[in-house]
Design an enzyme around this catalytic site. Structure first.
Site, PDB file in Angstrom:
ATOM      1  N   THR A  13       0.830  -1.210   0.000  1.00 42.44           N
ATOM      2  CA  THR A  13       0.000   0.000   0.000  1.00 42.44           C
ATOM      3  C   THR A  13       0.867   1.264   0.000  1.00 42.44           C
ATOM      4  O   THR A  13       0.699   2.148  -0.848  1.00 42.44           O
ATOM      5  CB  THR A  13      -0.879   0.010   1.273  1.00 42.44           C
ATOM      6  OG1 THR A  13      -1.579  -1.224   1.332  1.00 42.44           O
ATOM      7  CG2 THR A  13      -1.854   1.158   1.268  1.00 42.44           C
ATOM      8  N   ARG A  34       9.403  -8.313  -2.761  1.00 34.80           N
ATOM      9  CA  ARG A  34       9.670  -9.741  -2.542  1.00 34.80           C
ATOM     10  C   ARG A  34       8.939 -10.591  -3.580  1.00 34.80           C
ATOM     11  O   ARG A  34       9.532 -11.415  -4.251  1.00 34.80           O
ATOM     12  CB  ARG A  34       9.215 -10.107  -1.124  1.00 34.80           C
ATOM     13  CG  ARG A  34       9.363 -11.552  -0.771  1.00 34.80           C
ATOM     14  CD  ARG A  34       8.923 -11.794   0.653  1.00 34.80           C
ATOM     15  NE  ARG A  34       7.506 -11.489   0.870  1.00 34.80           N
ATOM     16  CZ  ARG A  34       6.854 -11.701   1.995  1.00 34.80           C
ATOM     17  NH1 ARG A  34       7.492 -12.202   3.029  1.00 34.80           N
ATOM     18  NH2 ARG A  34       5.571 -11.410   2.114  1.00 34.80           N
ATOM     19  N   SER A 130       3.530   9.326   7.654  1.00 32.63           N
ATOM     20  CA  SER A 130       2.100   9.319   7.973  1.00 32.63           C
ATOM     21  C   SER A 130       1.285   9.919   6.842  1.00 32.63           C
ATOM     22  O   SER A 130       1.739  10.815   6.142  1.00 32.63           O
ATOM     23  CB  SER A 130       1.808  10.090   9.265  1.00 32.63           C
ATOM     24  OG  SER A 130       0.408  10.047   9.523  1.00 32.63           O
ATOM     25  N   GLY A 132      -1.344   7.579   5.336  1.00 32.42           N
ATOM     26  CA  GLY A 132      -2.052   6.488   4.670  1.00 32.42           C
ATOM     27  C   GLY A 132      -1.693   6.465   3.192  1.00 32.42           C
ATOM     28  O   GLY A 132      -0.741   7.117   2.746  1.00 32.42           O
ATOM     29  N   GLU A 191      -3.066   9.696  17.550  1.00 31.85           N
ATOM     30  CA  GLU A 191      -4.066   9.212  16.570  1.00 31.85           C
ATOM     31  C   GLU A 191      -5.073   8.278  17.267  1.00 31.85           C
ATOM     32  O   GLU A 191      -6.292   8.438  17.100  1.00 31.85           O
ATOM     33  CB  GLU A 191      -3.298   8.486  15.462  1.00 31.85           C
ATOM     34  CG  GLU A 191      -4.127   7.816  14.394  1.00 31.85           C
ATOM     35  CD  GLU A 191      -3.198   7.108  13.382  1.00 31.85           C
ATOM     36  OE1 GLU A 191      -2.325   7.770  12.796  1.00 31.85           O
ATOM     37  OE2 GLU A 191      -3.351   5.883  13.194  1.00 31.85           O
ATOM     38  N   LYS A 262      -1.891  -2.429  15.182  1.00 30.14           N
ATOM     39  CA  LYS A 262      -0.617  -3.045  14.796  1.00 30.14           C
ATOM     40  C   LYS A 262       0.448  -2.828  15.855  1.00 30.14           C
ATOM     41  O   LYS A 262       1.555  -3.336  15.716  1.00 30.14           O
ATOM     42  CB  LYS A 262      -0.171  -2.482  13.450  1.00 30.14           C
ATOM     43  CG  LYS A 262      -1.121  -2.844  12.310  1.00 30.14           C
ATOM     44  CD  LYS A 262      -0.391  -3.124  11.021  1.00 30.14           C
ATOM     45  CE  LYS A 262      -1.306  -3.680   9.953  1.00 30.14           C
ATOM     46  NZ  LYS A 262      -1.872  -2.634   9.103  1.00 30.14           N
TER      47      LYS A 262
HETATM   48  N1  LIG Z   1      -0.845   1.460   5.663  1.00 33.70           N
HETATM   49  C1  LIG Z   1      -0.651   2.609   6.298  1.00 33.70           C
HETATM   50  O1  LIG Z   1      -1.547   3.467   6.426  1.00 33.70           O
HETATM   51  C2  LIG Z   1       0.695   2.929   6.856  1.00 33.70           C
HETATM   52  C3  LIG Z   1       1.677   1.953   7.010  1.00 33.70           C
HETATM   53  N2  LIG Z   1       2.891   2.297   7.524  1.00 33.70           N
HETATM   54  C4  LIG Z   1       3.945   1.295   7.681  1.00 33.70           C
HETATM   55  O2  LIG Z   1       4.574   1.086   6.420  1.00 33.70           O
HETATM   56  C5  LIG Z   1       5.034  -0.265   6.327  1.00 33.70           C
HETATM   57  C6  LIG Z   1       4.398  -0.911   5.094  1.00 33.70           C
HETATM   58  O3  LIG Z   1       2.997  -0.884   5.284  1.00 33.70           O
HETATM   59  P1  LIG Z   1       1.945  -1.193   4.117  1.00 33.70           P
HETATM   60  O4  LIG Z   1       2.438  -0.673   2.819  1.00 33.70           O
HETATM   61  O5  LIG Z   1       0.629  -0.733   4.640  1.00 33.70           O
HETATM   62  O6  LIG Z   1       1.991  -2.771   4.121  1.00 33.70           O
HETATM   63  P2  LIG Z   1       1.472  -3.798   3.016  1.00 33.70           P
HETATM   64  O7  LIG Z   1       1.066  -5.010   3.760  1.00 33.70           O
HETATM   65  O8  LIG Z   1       0.510  -3.185   2.085  1.00 33.70           O
HETATM   66  O9  LIG Z   1       2.805  -4.134   2.202  1.00 33.70           O
HETATM   67  C7  LIG Z   1       3.881  -4.746   2.807  1.00 33.70           C
HETATM   68  C8  LIG Z   1       5.001  -4.927   1.796  1.00 33.70           C
HETATM   69  O10 LIG Z   1       6.111  -5.498   2.449  1.00 33.70           O
HETATM   70  C9  LIG Z   1       6.487  -6.699   1.787  1.00 33.70           C
HETATM   71  N3  LIG Z   1       6.911  -7.680   2.760  1.00 33.70           N
HETATM   72  C10 LIG Z   1       6.170  -8.255   3.722  1.00 33.70           C
HETATM   73  N4  LIG Z   1       6.913  -9.089   4.463  1.00 33.70           N
HETATM   74  C11 LIG Z   1       8.147  -9.052   3.925  1.00 33.70           C
HETATM   75  C12 LIG Z   1       9.360  -9.699   4.237  1.00 33.70           C
HETATM   76  N5  LIG Z   1       9.435 -10.548   5.258  1.00 33.70           N
HETATM   77  N6  LIG Z   1      10.433  -9.423   3.474  1.00 33.70           N
HETATM   78  C13 LIG Z   1      10.352  -8.548   2.454  1.00 33.70           C
HETATM   79  N7  LIG Z   1       9.238  -7.909   2.099  1.00 33.70           N
HETATM   80  C14 LIG Z   1       8.147  -8.154   2.843  1.00 33.70           C
HETATM   81  C15 LIG Z   1       5.264  -7.160   1.053  1.00 33.70           C
HETATM   82  O11 LIG Z   1       5.703  -7.925  -0.037  1.00 33.70           O
HETATM   83  P3  LIG Z   1       4.827  -9.140  -0.655  1.00 33.70           P
HETATM   84  O12 LIG Z   1       4.056  -8.512  -1.762  1.00 33.70           O
HETATM   85  O13 LIG Z   1       5.845 -10.100  -1.150  1.00 33.70           O
HETATM   86  O14 LIG Z   1       3.977  -9.698   0.442  1.00 33.70           O
HETATM   87  C16 LIG Z   1       4.639  -5.835   0.650  1.00 33.70           C
HETATM   88  O15 LIG Z   1       5.214  -5.320  -0.503  1.00 33.70           O
HETATM   89  C17 LIG Z   1       4.649  -0.933   7.650  1.00 33.70           C
HETATM   90  O16 LIG Z   1       5.698  -0.828   8.557  1.00 33.70           O
HETATM   91  C18 LIG Z   1       3.486  -0.083   8.122  1.00 33.70           C
HETATM   92  O17 LIG Z   1       3.303  -0.144   9.522  1.00 33.70           O
HETATM   93  C19 LIG Z   1       3.214   3.579   7.853  1.00 33.70           C
HETATM   94  C20 LIG Z   1       2.288   4.577   7.719  1.00 33.70           C
HETATM   95  C21 LIG Z   1       0.948   4.327   7.250  1.00 33.70           C
HETATM   96  O1  LIG Z   2       0.769   4.478  10.973  1.00 31.04           O
HETATM   97  C1  LIG Z   2      -0.349   4.444  10.528  1.00 31.04           C
HETATM   98  C2  LIG Z   2      -1.169   5.667  10.431  1.00 31.04           C
HETATM   99  O2  LIG Z   2      -0.525   6.779  10.982  1.00 31.04           O
HETATM  100  C3  LIG Z   2      -0.890   3.117  10.113  1.00 31.04           C
HETATM  101  O3  LIG Z   2      -2.088   3.193   9.398  1.00 31.04           O
HETATM  102  C4  LIG Z   2      -1.034   2.223  11.296  1.00 31.04           C
HETATM  103  O4  LIG Z   2      -1.237   0.898  10.863  1.00 31.04           O
HETATM  104  C5  LIG Z   2      -2.180   2.644  12.194  1.00 31.04           C
HETATM  105  O5  LIG Z   2      -2.107   1.967  13.412  1.00 31.04           O
HETATM  106  P1  LIG Z   2      -3.082   0.743  13.782  1.00 31.04           P
HETATM  107  O6  LIG Z   2      -3.004  -0.238  12.624  1.00 31.04           O
HETATM  108  O7  LIG Z   2      -2.488   0.205  15.032  1.00 31.04           O
HETATM  109  O8  LIG Z   2      -4.454   1.322  13.948  1.00 31.04           O
END
Ligand SMILES: NC(=O)C1=CN([C@@H]2O[C@H](COP(=O)(O)OP(=O)(O)OC[C@H]3O[C@@H](n4cnc5c(N)ncnc54)[C@H](OP(=O)(O)O)[C@@H]3O)[C@@H](O)[C@H]2O)C=CC1
Ligand SMILES: O=C(CO)[C@H](O)[C@H](O)COP(=O)(O)O
Length: 466
Positions: A13, A34, A130, A132, A191, A262
């Site tokens: 995402t 990956r 931050s 999303g 948040e 999370k």
């Molecule tokens: N979603 C949100 O709103 C936000 C998320 N974050 C943080 O950003 C990071 C990514 O989140 P998000 O994009 O939502 O996650 P997603 O689950 O959408 O994507 C995760 C990605 O990481 C890869 N991945 C998972 N496990 C491994 C591994 N063991 N080794 C290598 N690659 C791996 C996946 O690859 P594959 O396709 O192969 O599974 C995928 O590309 C997290 O730390 C999250 O907490 C931060 C701010 C906001």
């Molecule tokens: O970092 C974020 C937003 O700022 C991510 O969306 C995070 O996953 C939100 O926390 P939780 O999943 O614990 O509700």
């Protein structure tokens, strides 16, 4: 297209959206994931931006395709995946290359990783992101921790892709390696608290006032035109307005009342306890998510004790009271969050400038709100003073605490749970109490453990006549 200096690993995402954002801003970006399917999907769906993306099926290909000094952004889940990616990359990188971890990593991990990476002559930034998916694509808030040299390398790209507030990028170096993820952790704690208080206001309207989702959506929309204007209020109105395409019912009514998490909110509560910083509004929000997860236990409680009689008498709480409750609660939860940032900065030896944090949060992030610009001003003027005591916010508290008190009192009296709003009111009352009840705690400690106490009329440590 020239050889990219920047890369994104992890095209889920956030990573995919950030890669497109960089391409949109004119940067060439190498991309790797990956599972190869996500690389193909990103490039296929990138339209005109595909020319700026260099897909790489392996890490060797990614590194070989890039021009040095390289800057590689990891957007993979926090924990072992980050360590694994760093371990796999390090042997392939040259001195001076930079790894940026943009996931929601624990700040202790970022400190450890920075030390390990820098010992090998490479650079490291722990980056809180931050906003999303939409923020990542069109302008996130970026909270960096690392060295000045590492920041100089990353800043042209990070400031270009960040959200802007009155033309100022919401991206900044906030301190050494762990500082960025510490600030992001506290951001997520705030948040959680803000979301919980909004959910409590929703609960009062739903169960106490018998409002429909559409009516509540209108109320949130109105609040979004006033002091509460913020992303979370705006999306709450949108969530309440949506209809479930499957059943035609309000979408909100079809969602199970079990909140996910999370871990970053829990980390905030744990770290606050370690620091000795009171953040009860955040604690209550984390607890409320934990309670929400106990669906069956709650059902058993409802069966055994009966649901409380929740309707509020007419006029017990008005929309103005509820708005006041949210305004006062929001100020309290930010005051607690900024106090934690001050304590964490001091404890870790970072020179965290709270006004800079407030500025970075003004746009792009999930907790962006109209109040943050005033908070930045207040924290610039008096960096060492609680936000609660800043004249602008103290005036707001004076005006809105009566509405908070009325709301909490009525809700408690009618079985409407308001844990975070109550915590905000209790904290406010405790912080405005010159003679607390801790003298009783000291008496008890001395009675059972001879721990001693200070007297009101003499210096030194004393014991009671027990
Ligand atoms: N979603 C949100 O709103 C936000 C998320 N974050 C943080 O950003 C990071 C990514 O989140 P998000 O994009 O939502 O996650 P997603 O689950 O959408 O994507 C995760 C990605 O990481 C890869 N991945 C998972 N496990 C491994 C591994 N063991 N080794 C290598 N690659 C791996 C996946 O690859 P594959 O396709 O192969 O599974 C995928 O590309 C997290 O730390 C999250 O907490 C931060 C701010 C906001
Ligand atoms: O970092 C974020 C937003 O700022 C991510 O969306 C995070 O996953 C939100 O926390 P939780 O999943 O614990 O509700």
């Amino acid at each position: 297209m020239s050889r990219p200096e920047f890369a994104v690993i992890g095209l889920g995402t956030m990573g995919a959206a950030l890669a497109l954002n960089m391409a949109d801003k004119g940067f060439d970006v190498a991309v790797h994931n990956r599972s190869a399917a996500r690389i193909d999907a990103l490039v296929e769906n990138a339209g005109d931006l595909a020319d700026r993306l260099t897909p790489a099926k392996t890490l060797d290909d990614l590194v070989a395709a890039m021009k040095g000094p390289r800057a590689i952004l990891l957007m993979v889940p926090a924990g072992q995946p980050v360590d694994d990616q760093i371990a796999a990359l390090l042997p392939l990188l040259d001195e001076g290359d930079l790894i940026i971890d943009g996931g929601n990593s624990g700040f202790h991990d970022s400190e450890r990783r920075a030390a390990a990476v820098e010992a090998l002559g490479k650079r490291f930034i722990g980056l809180g992101v931050s906003g999303g998916e939409d923020g990542a694509r069109h302008g996130p808030s970026l909270m960096a921790g690392g060295s000045e040299e590492a920041w100089e390398r990353a800043a042209p790209v990070l400031t270009a892709i960040a959200a802007t507030y009155e033309d100022e990028p919401c991206a900044a170096l906030l301190g050494a390696a762990g500082a960025g993820h510490f600030v992001k952790m506290v951001h997520n704690g705030i948040e959680y608290a803000d979301m919980q208080m909004i959910a409590e206001a929703y609960g009062i309207m739903r169960d106490g006032m018998g409002r429909t989702p559409a009516a509540m959506s209108d109320t949130f929309s109105q609040w979004n035109d006033g002091p509460l204007r913020s992303y979370l209020i705006e999306i709450s109105a949108a969530v309440l307005k949506a209809t479930d395409p499957k059943t035609g019912n309000p979408m909100i009514d079809m969602i199970v009342d079990r909140a996910g998490q999370k871990g970053t909110g829990r980390w905030t509560a744990i770290e606050a306890q370690e620091l000795g910083t009171p953040v009860p509004v955040i604690d209550a929000a984390v607890t409320a998510r934990n309670v929400s997860a106990r669906l069956e236990e709650r059902q058993r409680g409802a069966d055994r004790f009966g649901e409380p009689a929740r309707p509020l008498p007419d006029g017990a709480v008005t929309d103005t009271d509820l708005e006041s409750a949210l305004i006062a609660g929001k100020i309290v939860c930010y005051a607690q969050g900024f106090a934690m940032l001050a304590d964490g900065g001091a404890d870790n030896g970072w020179e965290l400038r709270l006004a800079d944090v407030a500025r970075v949060w003004r746009a792009g992030c999930i907790i962006r709100s109209a109040m943050l610009d005033d908070m930045a001003t207040a924290l610039e003027q008096a960096p060492d003073t609680s936000l609660l005591m800043a004249p602008f916010f103290a005036d707001l508290m004076e005006r809105h605490v009566p509405g908070l008190r009325k709301t909490v009192t009525a809700a408690n009296g009618h079985g409407l749970p308001v844990p975070s709003l109550s915590a905000a009111l209790n904290w406010f009352d405790m912080m405005a109490t010159s003679r607390s009840t801790a003298n009783m705690i000291q008496g008890q400690r001395d009675y059972f453990g001879a721990h001693g106490f200070e007297r009101t009329d003499e210096e030194g440590t004393h014991h009671g006549p027990w």
